[in-house]
Scaffold this motif. Structure first.
Motif, mmCIF file in Angstrom:
data_model
loop_
_atom_site.group_PDB
_atom_site.id
_atom_site.type_symbol
_atom_site.label_atom_id
_atom_site.label_comp_id
_atom_site.label_asym_id
_atom_site.label_seq_id
_atom_site.Cartn_x
_atom_site.Cartn_y
_atom_site.Cartn_z
ATOM 1 N N LEU A 242 0.848 -1.183 0.000
ATOM 2 C CA LEU A 242 0.000 0.000 0.000
ATOM 3 C C LEU A 242 0.891 1.243 0.000
ATOM 4 N N PRO A 243 0.359 2.394 -0.450
ATOM 5 C CA PRO A 243 1.159 3.624 -0.439
ATOM 6 C C PRO A 243 1.585 3.994 0.978
ATOM 7 N N PRO A 244 2.737 4.655 1.117
ATOM 8 C CA PRO A 244 3.663 5.057 0.049
ATOM 9 C C PRO A 244 4.456 3.878 -0.482
ATOM 10 N N SER A 245 4.772 3.930 -1.761
ATOM 11 C CA SER A 245 5.406 2.813 -2.434
ATOM 12 C C SER A 245 6.905 3.044 -2.590
ATOM 13 N N VAL A 246 7.698 2.119 -2.058
ATOM 14 C CA VAL A 246 9.151 2.223 -2.214
ATOM 15 C C VAL A 246 9.527 2.196 -3.693
ATOM 16 N N GLU A 247 8.929 1.283 -4.447
ATOM 17 C CA GLU A 247 9.272 1.176 -5.873
ATOM 18 C C GLU A 247 8.843 2.417 -6.636
ATOM 19 N N GLY A 248 7.706 3.002 -6.270
ATOM 20 C CA GLY A 248 7.268 4.231 -6.925
ATOM 21 C C GLY A 248 8.195 5.396 -6.635
ATOM 22 N N VAL A 249 8.585 5.536 -5.375
ATOM 23 C CA VAL A 249 9.516 6.603 -4.996
ATOM 24 C C VAL A 249 10.848 6.420 -5.718
ATOM 25 N N LYS A 250 11.335 5.183 -5.753
ATOM 26 C CA LYS A 250 12.604 4.906 -6.430
ATOM 27 C C LYS A 250 12.521 5.235 -7.915
ATOM 28 N N ALA A 251 11.409 4.869 -8.553
ATOM 29 C CA ALA A 251 11.257 5.150 -9.984
ATOM 30 C C ALA A 251 11.239 6.655 -10.243
ATOM 31 N N GLU A 252 10.528 7.398 -9.400
ATOM 32 C CA GLU A 252 10.494 8.848 -9.577
ATOM 33 C C GLU A 252 11.890 9.448 -9.408
ATOM 34 N N ARG A 253 12.611 9.015 -8.394
ATOM 35 C CA ARG A 253 13.966 9.528 -8.157
ATOM 36 C C ARG A 253 14.880 9.200 -9.344
ATOM 37 N N ALA A 254 14.759 7.972 -9.853
ATOM 38 C CA ALA A 254 15.620 7.566 -10.965
ATOM 39 C C ALA A 254 15.343 8.397 -12.213
ATOM 40 N N LEU A 255 14.078 8.659 -12.498
ATOM 41 C CA LEU A 255 13.731 9.475 -13.667
ATOM 42 C C LEU A 255 14.202 10.920 -13.479
ATOM 43 N N ARG A 256 14.081 11.427 -12.267
ATOM 44 C CA ARG A 256 14.560 12.793 -12.006
ATOM 45 C C ARG A 256 16.074 12.891 -12.196
ATOM 46 N N ARG A 257 16.794 11.890 -11.683
ATOM 47 C CA ARG A 257 18.254 11.899 -11.853
ATOM 48 C C ARG A 257 18.626 11.849 -13.331
ATOM 49 N N ALA A 258 17.929 11.012 -14.083
ATOM 50 C CA ALA A 258 18.228 10.897 -15.515
ATOM 51 C C ALA A 258 17.967 12.216 -16.226
ATOM 52 N N PHE A 259 16.861 12.867 -15.887
ATOM 53 C CA PHE A 259 16.517 14.154 -16.505
ATOM 54 C C PHE A 259 17.580 15.209 -16.203
ATOM 55 N N GLU A 260 17.983 15.304 -14.947
ATOM 56 C CA GLU A 260 18.980 16.315 -14.562
ATOM 57 C C GLU A 260 20.347 15.991 -15.149
ATOM 58 N N LYS A 261 20.681 14.697 -15.242
ATOM 59 C CA LYS A 261 21.964 14.313 -15.833
ATOM 60 C C LYS A 261 22.045 14.712 -17.295
ATOM 61 N N MET A 262 20.896 14.752 -17.972
ATOM 62 C CA MET A 262 20.846 15.149 -19.379
ATOM 63 C C MET A 262 20.797 16.671 -19.557
ATOM 64 N N GLY A 263 20.845 17.391 -18.454
ATOM 65 C CA GLY A 263 20.842 18.849 -18.525
ATOM 66 C C GLY A 263 19.522 19.494 -18.197
ATOM 67 N N GLY A 264 18.528 18.702 -17.841
ATOM 68 C CA GLY A 264 17.236 19.267 -17.492
ATOM 69 C C GLY A 264 17.267 19.976 -16.149
ATOM 70 N N ALA A 265 16.398 20.965 -16.003
ATOM 71 C CA ALA A 265 16.307 21.726 -14.752
ATOM 72 C C ALA A 265 14.968 21.450 -14.083
ATOM 73 N N ILE A 266 14.992 21.277 -12.763
ATOM 74 C CA ILE A 266 13.766 21.054 -12.003
ATOM 75 C C ILE A 266 13.609 22.178 -10.983
ATOM 76 N N PHE A 267 12.521 22.901 -11.095
ATOM 77 C CA PHE A 267 12.199 23.949 -10.126
ATOM 78 C C PHE A 267 11.267 23.326 -9.086
ATOM 79 N N ALA A 268 11.893 22.639 -8.112
ATOM 80 C CA ALA A 268 11.136 21.898 -7.106
ATOM 81 C C ALA A 268 10.496 22.863 -6.115
ATOM 82 N N GLY A 269 9.284 22.546 -5.712
ATOM 83 C CA GLY A 269 8.575 23.383 -4.761
ATOM 84 C C GLY A 269 7.974 24.636 -5.374
ATOM 85 N N HIS A 270 7.997 24.736 -6.697
ATOM 86 C CA HIS A 270 7.396 25.875 -7.396
ATOM 87 C C HIS A 270 6.032 25.481 -7.951
ATOM 88 N N THR A 271 5.099 26.417 -7.924
ATOM 89 C CA THR A 271 3.796 26.245 -8.563
ATOM 90 C C THR A 271 3.629 27.345 -9.604
#
Length: 404
Positions: A242-271
Motif C-alpha cells: 500500500l502507499p507510500p510505495s518504495v518502488e514508486g519513490v525509487k522510480a520517480e527519483r531515478a527518472l529525475r536523476r536521468a533528466f537532470e543528468k541530461m541537462g534538465g532543470a527542475i524547479f522543485a517546490g514551485h507552482t
C-alpha cells in the motif's frame, strides 16, 4: 530564464516528456510543485486493461488520447518508454503484445504492461514457482498477508508465512507510523540488518522455491534484492505494498536523476501561478509561486488530474485553473451513487487537438500542449491505462516539439 520547453508538472508524464526532449538536445525545465502520484504507484504500469492491449486500443473512439496518437505510434512510443526506463536504471518486464499480471497488496492479480523487475508476476494466470515462503516484518500493515497467501494457494503455490523481527524494527514498531514501507526499506538498506534478515530466511524458509517479501528492498540502493539472493542462495521476489510505495519513490527519483543528468532543470517546490502571451495568443512565459519567470518556445501542461490540482471542481463545474483550458467530459451529475461504477468525473479533462495542443474557446494554442492525466476523454481507473496514457501522450508531445 529561457528554455526550449517548460513543462508544468513533476510526475511520470512530465518526467518522460522532459527526458525525451533532453536526450534529443532540447533545453527543458520542470515546474514541480511537490510529490507526485508516483509515490503511490504499486510498481506497475498499465497500457490498457485487456489481454492484448493494442487490439483494444485500435477500437477506441477518436476522443480517447490513444486514438489521437494512433495504435502504431502507441506501440512505437511504448518501445521508447522502455528505452527511457533502461537509461534511468529502472529494470522492467512486459510487452505491448500481451499483458501480464502482477499481484497487489490485497492478493488480487492485476493486468499490466510493464512491471518492475523482481515483483511477483504471472503470464496467463500461471506463476513460475510452486512453493514460496512469505516473510513479513512483525507489525507491518502495508500488505494483507492472509489475502496474499490465500491467492497464491489458489494459484497452486504452497505458501508458508513467517513474521520476522530485527532490533531496529522493534524500535520502529513502537510508533505505528514508522512501520511503513519506506521506513522498513531504510532499515534494510543497512548491511547489518540485511545480513540478519538473510540469516532468518536461511533458517526459516525450508524447501520453498521462492522467498517473498513486501517491496521494501533498496530504498537508497538498487541492488539490495540481488544481494539478499546471493546471501540466501534463494530467489527473492517482492509484493507491492500500500502507499507510500518504495518502488514508486525509487522510480520517480531515478527518472529525475536521468533528466537532470541530461541537462534538465527542475524547479522543485514551485507552482506555476500566472502566464503571459504575445499578440498571437501564444504563451511566452510562466511565473511561479516563488516569483521566478520562465520563458520558452513551448509549454507543456502535465499537472495531473484532481489529485495534483491540475483540475479543480466545485458546484459550478470543472476547470483547469492556470490557463483556463477548455474542458471535455463534463456531465451532470459528475458522480454515480454506486461507488463501484465508473465515475463520470473521471472522464473530465482538458480538451486538445490531434497533436495535443490545448484548446481555449475552441481554438488551439500553437505552443501550449497537455499530456497525462489532465487530458479528458478516457477513464483511467476503468480502462487501467492511467500510467500508459501519461507515458504515451508525454512522448507524443515531446516528439511533436522535437520535430517542429
Amino acid at each position: 530564464m529561457r528554455y526550449d520547453t517548460v513543462i508544468i508538472g513533476g510526475g511520470l508524464s512530465a518526467l518522460m516528456c522532459g527526458i525525451e526532449l533532453a536526450r534529443n538536445g532540447k533545453r527543458a525545465a520542470l515546474v514541480a510543485a511537490g510529490q507526485s502520484t508516483m509515490n503511490f504507484s504499486s510498481a506497475s504500469f498499465g497500457l490498457y486493461n485487456a489481454p492484448e492491449p493494442l487490439k483494444a486500443i485500435a477500437q477506441l473512439p477518436q476522443s480517447h488520447p490513444y486514438a489521437k496518437v494512433g495504435v502504431e505510434q502507441v506501440e512505437a512510443l511504448a518501445g521508447v518508454a522502455t528505452e527511457i526506463f533502461n537509461i534511468a536504471g529502472i529494470s522492467t518486464v512486459g510487452s505491448t503484445e500481451r499483458n501480464h499480471k502482477v499481484i497487489t497488496p490485497v492478493g488480487q492479480m492485476r493486468e499490466c504492461w510493464l512491471s518492475i523487475d523482481g515483483v511477483v508476476s504471472a503470464q496467463d494466470d500461471k506463476l513460475d514457482f510452486n512453493s514460496a515462503a512469505l516473510f513479513v516484518p512483525e507489525g507491518f500493515l502495508d500488505i494483507y498477508t492472509s489475502f496474499i497467501t490465500s491467492a497464491l494457494q489458489q494459484m497452486g503455490v504452497m505458501t508458508s508465512l513467517c513474521h520476522f523481527s530485527l532490533p531496529e524494527l522493534v524500535v520502529r514498531r513502537n510508533n505505528p507510523t514508522e512501520m511503513r514501507s519506506v521506513s522498513v526499506a531504510r532499515a534494510l538498506d543497512k548491511e547489518e540488518n540485511l545480513r540478519a534478515l538473510a540469516s532468518i530466511i536461511v533458517r526459516e524458509a525450508g524447501d520453498a522455491e521462492v522467498v517473498l517479501l513486501p517491496a521494501t528492498l533498496g530504498f537508497a540502493q538498487n541492488d539490495v534484492r540481488e544481494r539478499l539472493e546471493r546471501m540466501t542462495d534463494r530467489r527473492v521476489l517482492m509484493i507491492p505494498t500500500l502507499p507510500p510505495s518504495v518502488e514508486g519513490v525509487k522510480a520517480e527519483r531515478a527518472l529525475r536523476r536521468a533528466f537532470e543528468k541530461m541537462g534538465g532543470a527542475i524547479f522543485a517546490g514551485h507552482t506555476a501561478t500566472s502566464y503571459q502571451t504575445d499578440e498571437n495568443s501564444e504563451i511566452v512565459s510562466v511565473t511561479t509561486s516563488k516569483d521566478v519567470t520562465l520563458m520558452a518556445e513551448n509549454f507543456v501542461l502535465a499537472t495531473g488530474s484532481f489529485i495534483g490540482r491540475g483540475l479543480e471542481a466545485d458546484r459550478q463545474g470543472v476547470c483547469e485553473p492556470l490557463f483556463g483550458s477548455d474542458i471535455i467530459g463534463v456531465t451532470s451529475p459528475l458522480t454515480d451513487i454506486d461507488i463501484y461504477s465508473p465515475q463520470p468525473f473521471m472522464g473530465c479533462g482538458v480538451d486538445v487537438d490531434e497533436q495535443f495542443h490545448i484548446l481555449k474557446q475552441g481554438k488551439s494554442v500553437d505552443n501550449l500542449y497537455a499530456c497525462g492525466s489532465i487530458l479528458g476523454g478516457y477513464n483511467p481507473v476503468k480502462e487501467g491505462c492511467g500510467a500508459g496514457v501519461a507515458i504515451i501522450t508525454a512522448l507524443s508531445v515531446a516528439q511533436t516539439i522535437i520535430n517542429r
